[in-house]
Write an enzyme that holds these catalytic residues in place. Structure first.
Site, PDB file in Angstrom:
ATOM      1  N   ASP A  78       0.819  -1.170  -0.097  1.00 48.30           N
ATOM      2  CA  ASP A  78      -0.140   0.071  -0.088  1.00 48.30           C
ATOM      3  C   ASP A  78       0.743   1.191  -0.025  1.00 48.30           C
ATOM      4  O   ASP A  78       1.653   1.410   0.973  1.00 48.30           O
ATOM      5  CB  ASP A  78      -0.927   0.097   1.103  1.00 48.30           C
ATOM      6  CG  ASP A  78      -1.893   1.129   1.332  1.00 48.30           C
ATOM      7  OD1 ASP A  78      -2.656   1.289   0.420  1.00 48.30           O
ATOM      8  OD2 ASP A  78      -1.597   2.015   2.251  1.00 48.30           O
ATOM      9  N   GLU A 164      -1.775  -0.825  -6.039  1.00 47.22           N
ATOM     10  CA  GLU A 164      -2.842  -0.443  -6.687  1.00 47.22           C
ATOM     11  C   GLU A 164      -2.586   0.304  -8.013  1.00 47.22           C
ATOM     12  O   GLU A 164      -1.352   0.790  -8.090  1.00 47.22           O
ATOM     13  CB  GLU A 164      -3.357   0.831  -5.705  1.00 47.22           C
ATOM     14  CG  GLU A 164      -4.151  -0.157  -4.654  1.00 47.22           C
ATOM     15  CD  GLU A 164      -4.752   0.853  -3.506  1.00 47.22           C
ATOM     16  OE1 GLU A 164      -5.803   1.113  -3.450  1.00 47.22           O
ATOM     17  OE2 GLU A 164      -3.950   1.653  -2.767  1.00 47.22           O
ATOM     18  N   ASP A 245      -3.239   1.485   6.733  1.00 45.90           N
ATOM     19  CA  ASP A 245      -2.565   1.077   5.593  1.00 45.90           C
ATOM     20  C   ASP A 245      -2.212  -0.174   5.709  1.00 45.90           C
ATOM     21  O   ASP A 245      -1.964  -1.022   4.762  1.00 45.90           O
ATOM     22  CB  ASP A 245      -1.199   1.986   5.674  1.00 45.90           C
ATOM     23  CG  ASP A 245      -1.441   3.600   5.481  1.00 45.90           C
ATOM     24  OD1 ASP A 245      -2.710   3.889   4.864  1.00 45.90           O
ATOM     25  OD2 ASP A 245      -0.756   4.388   5.995  1.00 45.90           O
TER      26      ASP A 245
END
Length: 274
Positions: A78, A164, A245
């Site tokens: 992340d 991501e 996170d």
């Protein structure tokens, strides 16, 4: 001085090196800071200037030795502003971001205030302008070095890495966060992971942009659509209480194409929430 390019290309048939020396057409032999580290056929070289230093970049045919991963595990990563990266597994859980631009803002502003008072093309103007260029180069070097350390650690320690698909352009439209986002270098992190994964035969999975990694409970899978950016701890009715996170990184580790299809139709996920 007029308009001129700060870089030029030299074809392979004109490239000649001996130890720490390189021969530049029309200039002769020049000393390099270090000798070439890799053997192989040199196709070409590009000489460029950054601030007040000149660099030479060689295009060389080399055999990349594939290093076996120390772990066959899958790792969710992340990327964020407060922490450069949060990993779902491994000996290092959090990677701090050095925030080089943020640390240098006062000095940069001081130089720029002095620069506007100088007469253009004067010696004082040119010297101060070079100081600003060196400071910008230092900021870029710190950011690039940190990203290289992170991405190299990931490809050497995990067989599959999941990140991501961040909408960096959209994130930059947020005036309050734009400078902080630019200071991290999300695009550069992805670029490095892409080519290093290819080098070391790792699998890089890009999670769908609409996958709400920060808003899902990593234990029970329920979704908290009302999770605010200011909430840094994820609390769930099932009893799950984790760093926001870290919770997102676990969801990324468990990411599948099927989960992307489920969430693709609606929520814009954690693009700004990471």
């Amino acid at each position: 001085k007029g308009k001129c390019s700060d870089s030029f290309y030299v074809g392979g048939d004109q490239v000649n090196t001996q130890g720490r020396q390189v021969k530049i057409p029309n200039l002769g032999w020049l000393k390099m800071a270090e000798s070439i580290k890799y053997g192989g056929h040199i196709h070409s070289m590009t000489i460029s200037r950054r601030a007040d230093k000149w660099y030479v970049s060689f295009s060389i045919d080399v055999e990349v030795s594939m290093l076996p991963s120390e772990s066959q595990a899958r790792c969710g990563v992340d990327l964020g502003i407060n922490k450069l990266a949060t990993l779902s597994r491994g000996s290092i859980r959090y990677w701090e971001t050095p925030k080089p631009l943020q640390q240098s803002l006062r000095k940069l502003a001081r130089y720029q205030r002095r620069l506007v008072k100088k007469t253009k093309t004067s010696n004082g103007y040119n010297k101060l302008n070079m100081k600003i260029a060196r400071l910008h180069q230092r900021i870029a070097n710190i950011r690039r070095n940190t990203l290289h350390q992170l991405t190299t650690y990931l490809v050497k320690n995990f067989q599959e890495i999941v990140i991501e698909d961040l909408n960096v352009k959209g994130m930059m439209s947020n005036a309050k966060l734009a400078r902080h986002i630019a200071d991290v270098g999300f695009y550069e992190a992805r670029r490095q992971l892409e080519y290093k994964s290819a080098w070391f035969q790792r699998t890089l999975t890009i999670a769908n942009r609409w996958f709400p990694s920060s808003k899902l409970c990593s234990d029970c899978g329920s979704k908290n659509s009302d999770l605010a950016l200011s909430q840094r701890t994820y609390q769930c009715a099932c009893g799950n209480s984790k760093c926001r996170d870290y919770n997102a990184s676990i969801n990324l580790e468990n990411y599948t194409a099927r989960s992307a299809e489920i969430y693709a139709a609606g929520d814009n996920g954690s693009a700004l929430a990471t």
